[in-house]
Design a protein around this motif. Structure first.
Motif, PDB file in Angstrom:
ATOM      1  N   PHE A   1     -35.765 -29.212 -12.583  1.00 43.04           N
ATOM      2  CA  PHE A   1     -35.212 -27.939 -12.143  1.00 43.04           C
ATOM      3  C   PHE A   1     -35.742 -27.499 -10.778  1.00 43.04           C
ATOM      4  N   ARG A   2     -36.573 -28.335 -10.133  1.00 49.91           N
ATOM      5  CA  ARG A   2     -37.103 -28.035  -8.791  1.00 49.91           C
ATOM      6  C   ARG A   2     -37.107 -29.345  -7.993  1.00 49.91           C
ATOM      7  N   GLN A   3     -36.004 -29.655  -7.368  1.00 50.27           N
ATOM      8  CA  GLN A   3     -35.829 -30.984  -6.780  1.00 50.27           C
ATOM      9  C   GLN A   3     -35.984 -31.045  -5.262  1.00 50.27           C
ATOM     10  N   ARG A   4     -36.055 -29.921  -4.595  1.00 52.85           N
ATOM     11  CA  ARG A   4     -36.061 -29.943  -3.127  1.00 52.85           C
ATOM     12  C   ARG A   4     -37.189 -30.780  -2.503  1.00 52.85           C
ATOM     13  N   PRO A   5     -38.399 -30.813  -3.096  1.00 52.24           N
ATOM     14  CA  PRO A   5     -39.459 -31.615  -2.465  1.00 52.24           C
ATOM     15  C   PRO A   5     -39.080 -33.076  -2.232  1.00 52.24           C
ATOM     16  N   SER A   6     -38.180 -33.604  -3.044  1.00 54.71           N
ATOM     17  CA  SER A   6     -37.837 -35.028  -2.924  1.00 54.71           C
ATOM     18  C   SER A   6     -36.951 -35.327  -1.718  1.00 54.71           C
ATOM     19  N   GLU A   7     -36.461 -34.308  -1.051  1.00 54.05           N
ATOM     20  CA  GLU A   7     -35.578 -34.549   0.092  1.00 54.05           C
ATOM     21  C   GLU A   7     -36.367 -34.979   1.332  1.00 54.05           C
ATOM     22  N   LEU A   8     -36.978 -34.033   2.031  1.00 56.88           N
ATOM     23  CA  LEU A   8     -37.716 -34.345   3.259  1.00 56.88           C
ATOM     24  C   LEU A   8     -39.202 -34.586   3.015  1.00 56.88           C
ATOM     25  N   PHE A   9     -39.815 -33.747   2.178  1.00 53.67           N
ATOM     26  CA  PHE A   9     -41.263 -33.815   2.039  1.00 53.67           C
ATOM     27  C   PHE A   9     -41.741 -35.172   1.529  1.00 53.67           C
TER      28      PHE A   9
END
Length: 328
Positions: A179-187
């Motif tokens: 439910f918290r997927q944004r870190p896998s994009e750029l970071f």
């Protein structure tokens, strides 16, 4: 147990590790040393060799318990703790090298350890990441033999990206789950370039991803899942990963429909995180030994197929992403 390298610390750590926010019992129940000792020993007995704590967890009692058990064991157990949240009010101006050094020295006393394997700044205000003198302090503490490594625990992806600009930052602890997927994009890609260890925290979205909650579930008054749903006490993202509780329940029902045979949704949620090679370890919490064993049942669960992972991601995209993706 499977082990992964924790970035440039070069520690070889259990991919399922342990977070100790509630190691002495569930939120609001008071701290029970017997419960803590049993839980910690069970974790180590089952191959967990990385334990994350903080000076503010149960007012230092968590650190004390971790140190007591680690010192009693023959295995090499890596201890990570955190500092900074004792600052009150918790603002940038409260962060000074002198204050932080005292926190580190107090943690050493409570744990009874000669050196801290990893000390992490504990979700400091964003302004702190722009103050080199704060990060320089930890080079001196390393020279003094008080710490081996510096890491940060962050709220936002942007803070993580800023933190790893400092060469002495070896790890980043960040909320990452279905439910918290944004870190896998750029970071994740930037961290990999710099050999940063990634510690995934709040992996079960405060228990939502266990599948054991419903609209009638109640939480104790002292439990943040009761009083912090809208960020009343600290960052909203720490509670249910910042998503609306009822929306979360709806998403979990869809997840259950994908895995009708599963009796333990937590293992599936953890396995989803482990499908990312960039993640060094996950630190699910536990308030009793059964939780530790439940988390380790990930190894008894059939490996997720690419089709299942895609279906899980679709639930996030359709239900969760619109309301939270850009917030953290």
């Amino acid at each position: 147990m499977i082990y992964r390298k924790l970035g440039k610390t070069n520690f070889n750590i259990s991919e399922i590790s342990l977070g100790t926010w509630q190691v002495g019992g569930k939120w609001g129940s008071g701290f029970d040393d017997k419960t803590a000792d049993e839980l910690l020993n069970t974790a180590i007995d089952n191959g967990i060799n990385f334990i994350d704590t903080a000076d503010v967890y149960e007012n230092g009692l968590s650190e004390t318990a971790v140190g007591r058990i680690v010192r009693s064991r023959s295995e090499q157990i890596f201890v990570a703790t955190k500092c900074g949240r004792q600052i009150n009010p918790h603002v940038n101006e409260g962060y000074t090298p002198k204050v932080l050094q005292k926190f580190v020295e107090d943690s050493l006393k409570r744990t009874g350890l000669e050196t801290l394997d990893l000390i992490q700044l504990h979700c400091p205000p964003t302004e702190v990441y722009y103050r080199p003198e704060i990060f320089e302090l930890f080079d001196r503490l390393k020279d003094q033999g008080k710490i081996l490594n510096l890491g940060v625990s962050v709220e936002k992806v942007e803070e993580a990206l800023k933190a790893i600009e400092y060469s002495n930052v070896t790890t980043v602890q960040i909320i990452f789950n279905l439910f918290r997927q944004r870190p896998s994009e750029l970071f994740f890609s930037e961290a990999k370039k710099k050999d940063i260890g990634i510690i995934a925290r709040v992996p079960l979205a405060s228990g939502l991803l266990t599948g054991k909650f419903d609209s009638k579930t109640t939480f104790e008054p002292q439990d943040h899942r009761n009083f912090n749903r809208n960020g009343e006490a600290f960052d909203k993202g720490e509670t249910f990963s910042g998503i609306d509780y009822e929306l979360g329940l709806k998403a979990v029902e869809e997840l259950k429909a994908l895995f009708p045979e599963s009796k333990n949704l937590a293992a599936i949620a953890l396995q989803w995180i482990l499908s990312f090679d960039e993640v060094s370890c996950i630190i699910p919490g536990a308030s009793k030994t059964e939780h530790v064993l439940s988390n380790l049942s990930v190894y008894d669960t059939p490996k997720l197929t690419s089709e299942q992972i895609a279906a899980m991601n679709k639930i996030y995209t359709n239900l969760i992403k619109p309301s939270v993706h850009q917030l953290w």
